[in-house]
Enzyme design. Structure first.
Site, PDB file in Angstrom:
ATOM      1  N   HIS A 130     -20.675  77.042  79.713  1.00 47.03           N
ATOM      2  CA  HIS A 130     -20.950  76.367  78.611  1.00 47.03           C
ATOM      3  C   HIS A 130     -20.768  74.788  78.960  1.00 47.03           C
ATOM      4  O   HIS A 130     -20.944  74.039  77.914  1.00 47.03           O
ATOM      5  CB  HIS A 130     -20.292  76.772  77.445  1.00 47.03           C
ATOM      6  CG  HIS A 130     -20.122  78.078  77.195  1.00 47.03           C
ATOM      7  ND1 HIS A 130     -21.454  78.979  76.967  1.00 47.03           N
ATOM      8  CD2 HIS A 130     -19.100  78.935  77.038  1.00 47.03           C
ATOM      9  CE1 HIS A 130     -21.029  80.290  76.680  1.00 47.03           C
ATOM     10  NE2 HIS A 130     -19.647  80.125  77.034  1.00 47.03           N
ATOM     11  N   ARG A 175     -30.306  64.061  38.561  1.00 47.54           N
ATOM     12  CA  ARG A 175     -29.676  65.010  39.508  1.00 47.54           C
ATOM     13  C   ARG A 175     -29.116  66.191  38.642  1.00 47.54           C
ATOM     14  O   ARG A 175     -27.990  65.663  38.115  1.00 47.54           O
ATOM     15  CB  ARG A 175     -28.943  64.933  40.531  1.00 47.54           C
ATOM     16  CG  ARG A 175     -29.736  64.419  41.759  1.00 47.54           C
ATOM     17  CD  ARG A 175     -28.754  64.065  42.895  1.00 47.54           C
ATOM     18  NE  ARG A 175     -29.476  63.361  44.314  1.00 47.54           N
ATOM     19  CZ  ARG A 175     -29.520  63.992  45.289  1.00 47.54           C
ATOM     20  NH1 ARG A 175     -29.015  65.332  45.249  1.00 47.54           N
ATOM     21  NH2 ARG A 175     -30.299  63.549  46.253  1.00 47.54           N
ATOM     22  N   ARG A 203     -22.394  77.282  71.873  1.00 50.95           N
ATOM     23  CA  ARG A 203     -23.367  77.972  70.969  1.00 50.95           C
ATOM     24  C   ARG A 203     -24.608  77.192  71.017  1.00 50.95           C
ATOM     25  O   ARG A 203     -25.578  77.751  70.565  1.00 50.95           O
ATOM     26  CB  ARG A 203     -22.811  77.971  69.562  1.00 50.95           C
ATOM     27  CG  ARG A 203     -21.678  78.905  69.183  1.00 50.95           C
ATOM     28  CD  ARG A 203     -21.518  79.054  67.818  1.00 50.95           C
ATOM     29  NE  ARG A 203     -22.459  79.759  67.002  1.00 50.95           N
ATOM     30  CZ  ARG A 203     -22.420  80.062  65.534  1.00 50.95           C
ATOM     31  NH1 ARG A 203     -21.244  79.554  65.063  1.00 50.95           N
ATOM     32  NH2 ARG A 203     -23.523  80.602  65.162  1.00 50.95           N
ATOM     33  N   PRO A 251     -18.058  69.980  64.251  1.00 50.89           N
ATOM     34  CA  PRO A 251     -17.660  68.635  64.226  1.00 50.89           C
ATOM     35  C   PRO A 251     -18.163  67.881  63.003  1.00 50.89           C
ATOM     36  O   PRO A 251     -19.482  68.147  62.615  1.00 50.89           O
ATOM     37  CB  PRO A 251     -18.262  68.425  65.590  1.00 50.89           C
ATOM     38  CG  PRO A 251     -18.649  69.235  66.329  1.00 50.89           C
ATOM     39  CD  PRO A 251     -18.783  70.257  65.342  1.00 50.89           C
ATOM     40  N   GLU A 252     -17.492  67.344  62.211  1.00 51.63           N
ATOM     41  CA  GLU A 252     -17.800  66.497  61.106  1.00 51.63           C
ATOM     42  C   GLU A 252     -17.735  65.088  61.627  1.00 51.63           C
ATOM     43  O   GLU A 252     -17.426  64.715  62.637  1.00 51.63           O
ATOM     44  CB  GLU A 252     -17.112  66.756  59.902  1.00 51.63           C
ATOM     45  CG  GLU A 252     -17.264  68.222  59.487  1.00 51.63           C
ATOM     46  CD  GLU A 252     -17.051  68.376  57.886  1.00 51.63           C
ATOM     47  OE1 GLU A 252     -17.408  67.507  57.082  1.00 51.63           O
ATOM     48  OE2 GLU A 252     -16.537  69.343  57.442  1.00 51.63           O
TER      49      GLU A 252
END
Ligand SMILES: [Zn+2]
Length: 271
Positions: free
Chosen positions: A91, A152, A110, A2-3
């Site tokens: 789960h 950077r 997970r 999930p983002e």
């Protein structure tokens, strides 16, 4: 995984079910998430009212009076509200039962997610304290990106995915935003002009806005928090399209690993 768009979609989907509701019970079936679910979570949370659900980066923050319940969905977590909870599946690790009779159920095969009790608003909590601005925060702008990338030498894509610089830009959205901005992902961040970084800020927001509008985009079988199937497939420009023709110019999309993550770009449109 999930983002940000999936987490924001979850937040928006849950609000109607939980805001203003009192927590009647918390049932922890398996506390072994990324960090153990606190043994006293049920005792602390019971009787508290959920005033609001906020999001910071990919953390959901349930405001319970003075304190906060922090939830992270990890790699495979989901949080769904049920008016009447169906029998538990494997789960299903935590149930939060509300005074309305609805159940908020945390499911995570997970178990890389988290459910933690955080005193206060959590701003100084180690998980939240060092996060950069939100992509929709006005503080994330061309000047900010320019000043923060002058030293950077690393690739702009890696900078964009660094939570200290800006939060919530995961791999898919970094690829897509860089395409829309016409910037090659391997370009050293410090070589980009203020104007090009300003364009990138814009395309990051556009990409995330499109994904949130479509309900997130990463889990094919993702079901949103109301239990309705989501509509998640963005028409990606580059992500997952190696060797396919660029949707703008027709050149074959290239792919390589950058920082271990699949990185795709159009050799013609991105410089
Ligand atoms: Zn192209």
């Amino acid at each position: 995984m999930p983002e940000l768009p999936e987490v924001e979609t979850t937040r928006r989907g849950l609000i109607a079910h939980v805001q203003g509701r009192r927590i009647a019970a918390v049932r922890v079936y398996d506390p072994r998430l990324r960090w153990p679910v606190p043994a006293d979570l049920a005792r602390r949370a019971r009787g508290r009212t959920i005033d609001r659900v906020d999001r910071r980066s990919k953390y959901l923050l349930f405001r319970l009076g003075e304190d906060t319940l922090l939830v992270h969905l990890g790699m495979t977590g989901s949080l769904r509200a049920f008016t009447t909870a169906p029998p538990r599946r494997p789960h299903d690790h935590v149930d939060i039962v509300l005074d309305s009779g609805a159940t908020l159920r945390y499911h995570d095969p997970r178990r890389f997610g988290a459910m933690l009790w955080v005193p206060g608003t959590g701003e100084t909590h180690p998980l939240l304290a060092k996060l950069g601005p939100e992509p929709f925060d006005p503080a994330f702008d061309a000047d900010y990106m320019w000043s923060r990338t002058r030293r950077r030498g690393a690739a702009i894509k890696l900078a964009l995915m660094d939570n200290h610089l800006v939060v919530g830009v995961g791999n898919i959205y970094a690829n897509e935003a860089l395409f829309r901005a016409g910037i090659r992902p391997t370009t050293p961040a410090q070589r980009l002009s203020r104007a090009r970084l300003g364009r990138l800020v814009q395309t990051v927001r556009e990409t995330l806005t499109d994904a949130i509008a479509k309900g997130g985009s990463t889990l094919r079988d993702y079901v949103d928090s109301d239990g309705e199937p989501g509509y998640f497939q963005l028409d990606y420009f580059v992500y997952g399209r190696e060797d396919e023709p660029c949707r703008v110019c027709g050149a074959p999309i290239r792919m390589k690993r950058l920082g271990g993550r699949a990185t795709s770009w159009c050799p013609c449109c991105q410089r």
